[in-house]
Design an enzyme around this catalytic site. Structure first.
Site, PDB file in Angstrom:
ATOM      1  N   ARG A   1      17.827  -4.027   3.213  1.00  0.00           N
ATOM      2  CA  ARG A   1      17.398  -5.163   2.385  1.00  0.00           C
ATOM      3  C   ARG A   1      18.596  -5.820   1.711  1.00  0.00           C
ATOM      4  O   ARG A   1      18.598  -7.024   1.469  1.00  0.00           O
ATOM      5  CB  ARG A   1      16.418  -4.690   1.298  1.00  0.00           C
ATOM      6  CG  ARG A   1      14.976  -4.584   1.743  1.00  0.00           C
ATOM      7  CD  ARG A   1      14.049  -4.361   0.556  1.00  0.00           C
ATOM      8  NE  ARG A   1      14.211  -3.033   0.000  1.00  0.00           N
ATOM      9  CZ  ARG A   1      13.502  -1.959   0.366  1.00  0.00           C
ATOM     10  NH1 ARG A   1      12.555  -2.077   1.266  1.00  0.00           N
ATOM     11  NH2 ARG A   1      13.703  -0.793  -0.192  1.00  0.00           N
TER      12      ARG A   1
ATOM     13  N   PHE B   1       5.579  -8.507   8.584  1.00  0.00           N
ATOM     14  CA  PHE B   1       5.250  -7.152   8.103  1.00  0.00           C
ATOM     15  C   PHE B   1       5.922  -6.962   6.727  1.00  0.00           C
ATOM     16  O   PHE B   1       6.679  -6.015   6.520  1.00  0.00           O
ATOM     17  CB  PHE B   1       5.724  -6.063   9.084  1.00  0.00           C
ATOM     18  CG  PHE B   1       5.311  -6.282  10.519  1.00  0.00           C
ATOM     19  CD1 PHE B   1       4.049  -5.892  10.961  1.00  0.00           C
ATOM     20  CD2 PHE B   1       6.187  -6.864  11.440  1.00  0.00           C
ATOM     21  CE1 PHE B   1       3.678  -6.069  12.285  1.00  0.00           C
ATOM     22  CE2 PHE B   1       5.815  -7.046  12.762  1.00  0.00           C
ATOM     23  CZ  PHE B   1       4.561  -6.647  13.186  1.00  0.00           C
TER      24      PHE B   1
ATOM     25  N   ASP C   1       1.728 -10.516   6.303  1.00  0.00           N
ATOM     26  CA  ASP C   1       1.251  -9.129   6.392  1.00  0.00           C
ATOM     27  C   ASP C   1      -0.259  -9.156   6.557  1.00  0.00           C
ATOM     28  O   ASP C   1      -0.924 -10.120   6.173  1.00  0.00           O
ATOM     29  CB  ASP C   1       1.622  -8.348   5.126  1.00  0.00           C
ATOM     30  CG  ASP C   1       1.668  -6.832   5.372  1.00  0.00           C
ATOM     31  OD1 ASP C   1       2.782  -6.284   5.490  1.00  0.00           O
ATOM     32  OD2 ASP C   1       0.580  -6.210   5.429  1.00  0.00           O
TER      33      ASP C   1
ATOM     34  N   ASP D   1       9.752  -6.010  10.671  1.00  0.00           N
ATOM     35  CA  ASP D   1       9.798  -4.598  10.236  1.00  0.00           C
ATOM     36  C   ASP D   1       8.412  -3.983  10.379  1.00  0.00           C
ATOM     37  O   ASP D   1       7.726  -3.706   9.394  1.00  0.00           O
ATOM     38  CB  ASP D   1      10.282  -4.526   8.778  1.00  0.00           C
ATOM     39  CG  ASP D   1      10.427  -3.083   8.303  1.00  0.00           C
ATOM     40  OD1 ASP D   1      10.564  -2.181   9.165  1.00  0.00           O
ATOM     41  OD2 ASP D   1      10.387  -2.854   7.079  1.00  0.00           O
TER      42      ASP D   1
ATOM     43  N   CYS E   1      10.489   1.955  13.373  1.00  0.00           N
ATOM     44  CA  CYS E   1      10.471   3.212  12.615  1.00  0.00           C
ATOM     45  C   CYS E   1       9.681   4.279  13.379  1.00  0.00           C
ATOM     46  O   CYS E   1       9.162   5.222  12.801  1.00  0.00           O
ATOM     47  CB  CYS E   1       9.935   3.006  11.201  1.00  0.00           C
ATOM     48  SG  CYS E   1       8.265   2.417  11.136  1.00  0.00           S
TER      49      CYS E   1
HETATM   50  N1  SAH Z   1       9.492  -4.437   5.238  1.00  0.00           N
HETATM   51  C1  SAH Z   1       8.684  -3.743   4.272  1.00  0.00           C
HETATM   52  C2  SAH Z   1       7.940  -2.565   4.882  1.00  0.00           C
HETATM   53  C3  SAH Z   1       7.030  -2.891   6.052  1.00  0.00           C
HETATM   54  S1  SAH Z   1       5.825  -1.682   6.357  1.00  0.00           S
HETATM   55  C4  SAH Z   1       9.556  -3.340   3.086  1.00  0.00           C
HETATM   56  O1  SAH Z   1      10.793  -3.454   3.156  1.00  0.00           O
HETATM   57  O2  SAH Z   1       9.000  -2.932   2.068  1.00  0.00           O
HETATM   58  C5  SAH Z   1       4.798  -2.375   7.555  1.00  0.00           C
HETATM   59  C6  SAH Z   1       3.796  -3.398   7.064  1.00  0.00           C
HETATM   60  O3  SAH Z   1       3.158  -3.947   8.210  1.00  0.00           O
HETATM   61  C7  SAH Z   1       2.661  -2.897   6.188  1.00  0.00           C
HETATM   62  O4  SAH Z   1       2.670  -3.615   4.983  1.00  0.00           O
HETATM   63  C8  SAH Z   1       1.349  -3.180   6.964  1.00  0.00           C
HETATM   64  O5  SAH Z   1       0.319  -3.664   6.133  1.00  0.00           O
HETATM   65  C9  SAH Z   1       1.810  -4.274   7.888  1.00  0.00           C
HETATM   66  N2  SAH Z   1       1.114  -4.421   9.180  1.00  0.00           N
HETATM   67  C10 SAH Z   1       0.748  -3.444  10.043  1.00  0.00           C
HETATM   68  N3  SAH Z   1       0.271  -3.979  11.180  1.00  0.00           N
HETATM   69  C11 SAH Z   1       0.316  -5.331  11.038  1.00  0.00           C
HETATM   70  C12 SAH Z   1      -0.019  -6.432  11.872  1.00  0.00           C
HETATM   71  N4  SAH Z   1      -0.493  -6.252  13.106  1.00  0.00           N
HETATM   72  N5  SAH Z   1       0.177  -7.667  11.391  1.00  0.00           N
HETATM   73  C13 SAH Z   1       0.662  -7.866  10.149  1.00  0.00           C
HETATM   74  N6  SAH Z   1       1.034  -6.853   9.315  1.00  0.00           N
HETATM   75  C14 SAH Z   1       0.849  -5.599   9.759  1.00  0.00           C
END
Ligand code: SAH
Length: 395
Positions: A212, A227, A249, A299, A339
């Site tokens: 980040r 995401f 998201d 992500d 991940c």
């Molecule tokens: N980048 C963030 C962490 C991402 S975690 C950080 O730095 O804090 C992954 C995220 O993807 C979660 O919030 C989950 O709600 C979302 N997610 C999972 N599948 C998804 C999809 N198909 N479309 C949109 N969001 C999704």
């Protein structure tokens, strides 16, 4: 009768390289009727002592090594030493200069298999993910409580991993004061509210801290953060001086917290667009609209839980990276992660490379990324590495 495991002939090799996992297929015999989480002595087929491990009768991962030192009993002192060593390493990383939240114990890499402990200021959030750490949790708590700065210890053992060890999910206060409803993380100059009780993981993606903090090219940029969870990369982009930030998201509560986080940091509301959508669909919508961004961040959650699921997962990664590359302006940046533990950095680079090429773009690696150093990976246990990422400049 002593509790013991005897390995199949030749199966001691990984233990001699200090790999801490013993799979069911490697076990020739079990004696002393160990219960789930009991400590067992591990011997080679020839009868040589190899390790002391925790036993899990239902999991394919039949035992996890506590120690390779025959002189080291698994007692309160053992857990005190392990926790002290973990804390000393974090202290040497000087994390307190950049944040008030970090991972104190990262399982196997800290010599405590199946045990995750995150520190949020004076509060600690624990996950006991296998029979061994579950059985030892009172000793782990006692080890933590020697630190008088800790005000409360909360448990978030609500991950699927526990099911493999036949354990039910469990959450709640273990000791001391309840953590606040939303804990304010202060990370590299940005504040993030984290819900330690119901948020993902233990409330925040601490593993992405350094990634980040590495987005200088967001200055003056239109940024798409896919995401986004509670805003992470998008808030950092705003901090770097982004012109616009689109946060996408599926989770409404995550987006709501992202909005609160933007407000908390005093960013102009007009900078942000929040879109509750499936990223796979939203990227196609943007493509069809002809939308372009200077920076695209991808992500996603874990697409592969096991090596078997890797092929299907690879298609998911290829799809979003192909679309992400198409939406990135020439000269712009694609910041992309996996991940999934089973995904190697090499395979990920190949998938993303194929995606960029199929999008008609040429990609240059700006930075290769992994999990922050408070989530260490030991050379003996490469499985501890799960986060891999690339920053690419696309022409
Ligand atoms: N980048 C963030 C962490 C991402 S975690 C950080 O730095 O804090 C992954 C995220 O993807 C979660 O919030 C989950 O709600 C979302 N997610 C999972 N599948 C998804 C999809 N198909 N479309 C949109 N969001 C999704």
């Amino acid at each position: 009768m002593p509790k013991e495991i005897i390995l199949q002939k030749g199966r001691e090799r990984s233990l001699l390289r200090r790999h801490p996992w013993i799979f069911d297929g490697a076990v020739a015999a079990v004696s002393g009727a160990p219960l789930p989480g009991d400590t067992v002595e591990v011997y080679s087929f020839e009868g040589n002592w190899l390790a002391r491990a925790s036993y899990s009768p239902v999991s394919k991962l039949r035992a996890r090594v506590w120690t390779f030192d025959q002189a080291e009993p698994i007692d309160q002192e053992f857990f005190n030493r392990r926790i002290d060593a973990a804390a000393a390493y974090r202290s040497r990383l000087a994390l307190q200069n950049v944040t008030n939240a970090w991972r104190l114990v990262h399982g196997e890499a800290d010599g405590l298999p199946g045990c995750v402990i995150d520190r949020y200021g004076d509060f600690v959030v624990c996950q006991f993910l296998c029979a061994g750490s579950e059985a030892a949790h009172e000793m782990i708590l006692a080890a933590l409580r020697r630190d008088s700065s800790i005000r409360g210890i909360y448990e978030r053992s609500d991950t699927d991993a526990r099911e493999r060890d036949g354990l039910k999910s469990r959450c709640g206060l273990l000791w001391g004061e309840e953590p606040p409803e939303l804990f304010a993380i202060r990370e590299n100059g940005i504040s993030f509210l984290a819900d330690l009780r119901t948020g993902h993981k233990t409330g925040f993606y601490l593993d992405q801290r350094d990634n980040r903090a590495s987005l200088p090219f967001c200055h003056g940029a239109d940024v798409l953060n896919c995401f986004c969870y509670t805003g992470g990369f998008g808030l950092r982009a705003a901090y770097e001086g982004a012109k616009s930030v689109t946060q996408v998201d599926l989770s409404a509560p995550a987006l709501e917290l992202a909005r609160q986080n933007a407000e908390l940091n005093g960013f102009y509301d007009s900078l942000f667009t929040y879109t509750k959508a499936d990223v796979f669909e939203q990227l196609r919508r943007f493509r069809d609209m002809g939308r372009q961004f200077d920076v695209v961040v991808l992500d996603p959650p874990k697409f592969a839980e096991t090596p078997k699921q890797l092929e299907k997962a690879a298609r998911g990664y290829k799809d979003i990276n192909l679309l992400g590359a198409k939406l990135t302006r020439p000269g712009g940046f694609l910041v992309t992660f996996s991940c999934s533990g089973a995904m190697t950095p090499e395979l990920f680079a190949k998938i993303v490379g194929d995606a960029a090429r199929d999008a008609g773009r040429s990609a240059r690696i700006v930075r290769t990324m992994g999990q922050a150093p408070d989530h260490p990976v030991t050379l003996d246990f490469p499985e501890g590495r799960y986060l891999t990422g690339l920053q690419l400049s696309l022409s």
